[in-house]
Design an enzyme around this catalytic site. Structure first.
Site, mmCIF file in Angstrom:
data_model
loop_
_atom_site.group_PDB
_atom_site.id
_atom_site.type_symbol
_atom_site.label_atom_id
_atom_site.label_comp_id
_atom_site.label_asym_id
_atom_site.label_seq_id
_atom_site.Cartn_x
_atom_site.Cartn_y
_atom_site.Cartn_z
ATOM 1 N N PHE A 130 0.875 -1.172 0.000
ATOM 2 C CA PHE A 130 0.000 0.000 0.000
ATOM 3 C C PHE A 130 0.914 1.225 0.000
ATOM 4 O O PHE A 130 1.823 1.323 0.830
ATOM 5 C CB PHE A 130 -0.878 -0.036 1.258
ATOM 6 C CG PHE A 130 -1.993 0.955 1.245
ATOM 7 C CD1 PHE A 130 -3.254 0.585 0.797
ATOM 8 C CD2 PHE A 130 -1.806 2.260 1.685
ATOM 9 C CE1 PHE A 130 -4.299 1.501 0.789
ATOM 10 C CE2 PHE A 130 -2.842 3.175 1.670
ATOM 11 C CZ PHE A 130 -4.093 2.795 1.227
ATOM 12 N N ASP A 189 2.417 -5.522 8.073
ATOM 13 C CA ASP A 189 1.248 -4.651 8.017
ATOM 14 C C ASP A 189 0.039 -5.566 7.829
ATOM 15 O O ASP A 189 -0.035 -6.295 6.830
ATOM 16 C CB ASP A 189 1.386 -3.669 6.839
ATOM 17 C CG ASP A 189 0.238 -2.668 6.795
ATOM 18 O OD1 ASP A 189 -0.890 -3.046 7.180
ATOM 19 O OD2 ASP A 189 0.455 -1.526 6.363
ATOM 20 N N TYR A 212 -10.397 0.190 10.736
ATOM 21 C CA TYR A 212 -11.624 0.644 10.059
ATOM 22 C C TYR A 212 -12.012 -0.236 8.882
ATOM 23 O O TYR A 212 -13.021 0.003 8.247
ATOM 24 C CB TYR A 212 -11.517 2.112 9.629
ATOM 25 C CG TYR A 212 -10.285 2.470 8.816
ATOM 26 C CD1 TYR A 212 -10.194 2.147 7.475
ATOM 27 C CD2 TYR A 212 -9.220 3.151 9.398
ATOM 28 C CE1 TYR A 212 -9.070 2.474 6.731
ATOM 29 C CE2 TYR A 212 -8.082 3.478 8.672
ATOM 30 C CZ TYR A 212 -8.019 3.134 7.336
ATOM 31 O OH TYR A 212 -6.910 3.458 6.607
ATOM 32 N N LYS A 213 -11.191 -1.240 8.571
ATOM 33 C CA LYS A 213 -11.521 -2.120 7.446
ATOM 34 C C LYS A 213 -12.376 -3.278 7.964
ATOM 35 O O LYS A 213 -13.503 -3.050 8.378
ATOM 36 C CB LYS A 213 -10.232 -2.543 6.738
ATOM 37 C CG LYS A 213 -9.583 -1.321 6.061
ATOM 38 C CD LYS A 213 -8.238 -1.583 5.450
ATOM 39 C CE LYS A 213 -7.727 -0.283 4.804
ATOM 40 N NZ LYS A 213 -6.302 -0.319 4.505
ATOM 41 N N ARG A 356 -12.055 -4.383 -7.556
ATOM 42 C CA ARG A 356 -11.806 -5.055 -6.281
ATOM 43 C C ARG A 356 -13.125 -5.274 -5.538
ATOM 44 O O ARG A 356 -13.950 -4.362 -5.457
ATOM 45 C CB ARG A 356 -10.887 -4.135 -5.475
ATOM 46 C CG ARG A 356 -10.166 -4.755 -4.338
ATOM 47 C CD ARG A 356 -9.110 -3.807 -3.823
ATOM 48 N NE ARG A 356 -9.702 -2.640 -3.171
ATOM 49 C CZ ARG A 356 -9.175 -2.021 -2.118
ATOM 50 N NH1 ARG A 356 -8.041 -2.448 -1.601
ATOM 51 N NH2 ARG A 356 -9.754 -0.967 -1.583
#
Ligand code: PLP
Length: 397
Positions: A130, A189, A212-213, A356
């Site tokens: 990311f 990560d 938050y995912k 996605r």
């Protein structure tokens, strides 16, 4: 040749009936007619989140005012919430701090690793990480790509357990062992894996992640940083804010680091964001991660089967080797995704050509997979995405 669908909608309804996690869906606020396949980017709100935030504002802030730091436990939030997150990543109590953002945690983790390996200036990354992770590291060290396979002069290696773009999953124990054998520190990560599968960073050196995912902590929810107990006395926190001081309320003119994981806190926690995250964690306390992983593999495999060869798969075909998302390549990915969203199928687009779809096992149904794939088939077969209104890019994709 198009692969034959193995199930129909009735079979999907039966799978939903037998799903041991089916009751969790009712605990989320979700739109009725839309199919939300973006829980890997921003999880849906738990129904209890609004009440918990109201409580924090009215009952804690409103009643205790500044006393809330003691009376409502705000002061300890980075540590108490860290301890609640720990089991989700295979860590123990006193090993995780919550707060700040993932990018800040990356900065802390990589800086700590560089100081633990003086003389080594290289940090190995995956160029496909990311971007924020690599951007932050660019400001700190010399970058090298993991594909070169050279770790012997590296201070640290930072990789995402699950690739945000393709969903491909690293072999965490294998990579950790290789990196450590070369004398480098392994930093994972877990933003795209925590809450989607049973994460276990315990053999690594440091780890970072967001809430938050898949964890449904809410937009801007606190991130977290794990520091192995092996490093807690030697590792330093470069963001030596007052919360990480040995005695914050002594207000000494000079800095002295706290012992233990509190050394990695920075400063005042985002109390209202923590409140929303606490509501999500009340739910996670009741979740069996084996059931989450089993359902995630079943949902994503079914989705791949039903899309068939209409789209080119960008994710690993083998369920074990993916996280909880499925990605496809399409040269006109952006308008295709806009056309899908217009018809109630919410995935997202990642430049330059990735469609996605995330499958949050707590609230995604097998019938959602069925319905979404019917709409995908229609949009592609009738080329509905060619409508020019889908060509204009929005600020956030
Ligand atoms: C989502 C995500 C981030 C987000 O970073 P923030 O600092 O929270 O904006 C970072 N890294 C990875 C791998 C992610 O998936």
């Amino acid at each position: 040749m198009r692969s034959c669908p193995v199930v129909d909608r009735l079979a999907c309804e039966a799978m939903d009936q037998e799903d041991p996690l089916r009751a969790f869906r009712a605990e989320f606020v979700l739109p009725d007619k839309e199919i939300y396949l973006v829980g890997n980017s921003l999880g849906a709100p738990p129904r209890t989140a609004a009440e918990r935030v109201r409580q924090a504002v009215e009952d804690e802030w409103g009643r205790h005012l500044v006393g809330g730091w003691n009376e409502a436990g705000w002061y300890a939030q980075p540590l108490t919430t860290g301890d609640r997150l720990a089991p989700l990543i295979g860590a123990g109590p006193g090993e995780v701090v919550a707060g700040n953002t993932t990018s800040i945690a990356v900065y802390q983790a990589v800086s700590a690793a560089l100081r633990l390996r003086p003389g080594r200036r290289v940090v190995v990354v995956d160029r496909r990480n990311f971007p924020t992770d690599n951007y932050v590291i660019e400001g700190l060290a010399e970058l090298r790509d993991v594909s070169e396979g050279r770790f012997e002069d590296a201070a640290a290696v930072l990789l995402s357990e699950v690739d945000y773009r393709t969903g491909a999953r690293y072999d965490v124990p294998g990579m950790t062992a290789r990196v450590q054998a070369a004398g480098a520190l392994m930093i994972w990560d877990v933003c795209h894996s925590v809450g989607a599968l049973r994460v276990d960073v315990s053999a690594a050196d440091l780890a970072v992640g967001c809430t938050y995912k898949y964890l449904n902590g809410g937009p801007g929810a606190p991130a977290f940083l794990w520091v192995s107990p092996r490093h807690q006395t030697a590792a330093e926190n470069v963001l030596s804010g007052w919360y990480s001081h040995a005695e914050p309320f002594a207000f000494e003119p000079g800095y002295r680091a706290a012992d233990g994981i509190r050394r990695f806190t920075v400063s005042t926690p985002h109390v209202l964001s923590f409140a929303a995250l606490e509501a999500a964690l009340d739910m996670w306390d009741r979740v069996d991660l084996e059931q989450v992983r089993a359902k995630s593999m079943a949902l994503t495999s079914l989705f791949i089967d039903l899309v068939g060869d209409r789209l080119e798969l960008a994710s690993p075909r083998e369920a074990e080797r993916r996280g909880s998302q499925v990605s496809f390549y399409h040269p006109d990915g952006y308008p295709v995704m806009r056309a899908l969203i217009d018809r109630g199928v919410h995935g997202d687009f990642r430049a330059p050509d990735i469609l996605r779809f995330g499958f949050a096992p707590l609230y995604t149904r097998f019938t959602d997979v069925w319905d979404a794939t019917q709409i995908i088939a229609e949009v592609l077969e009738k080329e509905l995405w060619r409508d020019e209104k889908y060509a204009v890019r929005l600020a956030v994709t």
